[in-house]
Write an enzyme that holds these catalytic residues in place. Structure first.
Site, PDB file in Angstrom:
ATOM      1  N   SER A  85       0.896  -1.286   0.182  1.00 29.75           N
ATOM      2  CA  SER A  85      -0.276  -0.022   0.058  1.00 29.75           C
ATOM      3  C   SER A  85       0.741   1.063  -0.065  1.00 29.75           C
ATOM      4  CB  SER A  85      -0.540   0.371   0.950  1.00 29.75           C
ATOM      5  OG  SER A  85      -1.206   1.336   1.717  1.00 29.75           O
ATOM      6  N   TYR A 133      -1.372  -1.124  10.270  1.00 31.27           N
ATOM      7  CA  TYR A 133      -1.378  -1.620   8.435  1.00 31.27           C
ATOM      8  C   TYR A 133      -0.415  -1.299   8.186  1.00 31.27           C
ATOM      9  CZ  TYR A 133      -3.140  -1.709   3.592  1.00 31.27           C
ATOM     10  OH  TYR A 133      -3.732  -1.735   2.543  1.00 31.27           O
ATOM     11  N   ILE A 192      -8.024   3.365  -3.065  1.00 28.64           N
ATOM     12  CA  ILE A 192      -8.211   2.515  -4.964  1.00 28.64           C
ATOM     13  C   ILE A 192     -10.395   2.250  -4.085  1.00 28.64           C
ATOM     14  CG2 ILE A 192      -8.949   0.485  -6.059  1.00 28.64           C
ATOM     15  CD1 ILE A 192      -5.511   2.470  -6.279  1.00 28.64           C
TER      16      ILE A 192
END
Length: 237
Positions: A134, A147, A180
């Protein structure tokens, strides 16, 4: 002869877009899912792909999915390590259990998948591995430190494996998507999504199919001299 790809986390979002894109381009396609059985069955019916249930935290389940993919198609030429989870929390509220689950699914799930497909790729002296990180793994994200850390680890893993596996003609590349339009971003309000879109030079969020096209390229022989790269699909974010 058609090549075969295994896509983890293929029942929704970027993974489902990859299943459609690879199948449409003539690849034998297998994908794993964890809980979304109905979505997986619909996608398999739509594309002709092979749906395999596998929890990324379960080594035996991952190994079985790889074996079932090989049993159906004979070999696995490429793997897309896409399965992952996300969560928003203030750093001081992230528990040890939160950290361990995030790392176990995102990082160790990728490790388990690569470890399962690697012996055959080494034997064949050929293969392509694409991991999905990411942009937050590169620049960090507020309230998503666990994350971001898991995705940064995937980048480091990918670059290391590219060095290690290059002599065996196995390529390893990493995709780092930006914002996205998938259900993973459903946690954000419409206003937040618009603010994120406004920050990109292209002025919009990305589509899962755009990420899938980039992954297809990295898995294909058209990228045969590309390895160890991190490709940002971010709209210039």
């Amino acid at each position: 002869m058609a090549q075969t790809v295994l896509i983890t986390g293929g029942s929704r979002g970027i993974g489902a877009a990859c299943v459609r894109t690879f199948a449409e381009n003539g690849w034998n396609t297998a994908f794993t899912y964890s809980k979304s059985r109905e979505a997986a069955d619909r996608l398999a019916d739509e594309t002709g792909a092979l749906a395999l249930r596998a929890d990324q935290q379960d080594t035996a389940a991952v190994e079985l999915a790889v074996a079932e993919g090989k049993a159906r198609f004979g070999t696995i030429d490429a793997v897309v390590c896409n399965a992952g989870i996300a969560e928003q929390k203030l750093f001081q509220n992230i528990t040890d259990a939160d950290w361990m689950r995030m790392l176990d699914v995102n990082l160790m799930g990728t490790v388990r998948t690569i470890r399962a497909v690697l012996p055959e790729m080494l034997h064949n002296h050929k293969g392509s591995i694409v991991t999905v990180s990411s942009m937050w793994g590169e620049c960090g994200a507020s309230c998503e430190s666990h994350y971001s850390a898991s995705k940064a680890a995937i980048i480091g893993l990918s670059k290391s494996l590219a060095q290690e596996l290059g002599p065996s003609n196995i390529r390893v590349n990493c995709i780092a998507p930006g914002v996205i339009d998938t259900d993973m971003n459903a946690m954000h309000s419409a206003d937040t999504m618009q603010e994120l879109a406004d920050q990109t030079p292209l002025g919009r969020v990305g589509a899962a199919a755009e990420v899938a096209d980039s992954i297809l390229y990295l898995c294909s022989d058209k990228s045969s001299f590309i390895t160890g790269q991190v490709l940002g699909v971010t709209g210039g974010f």
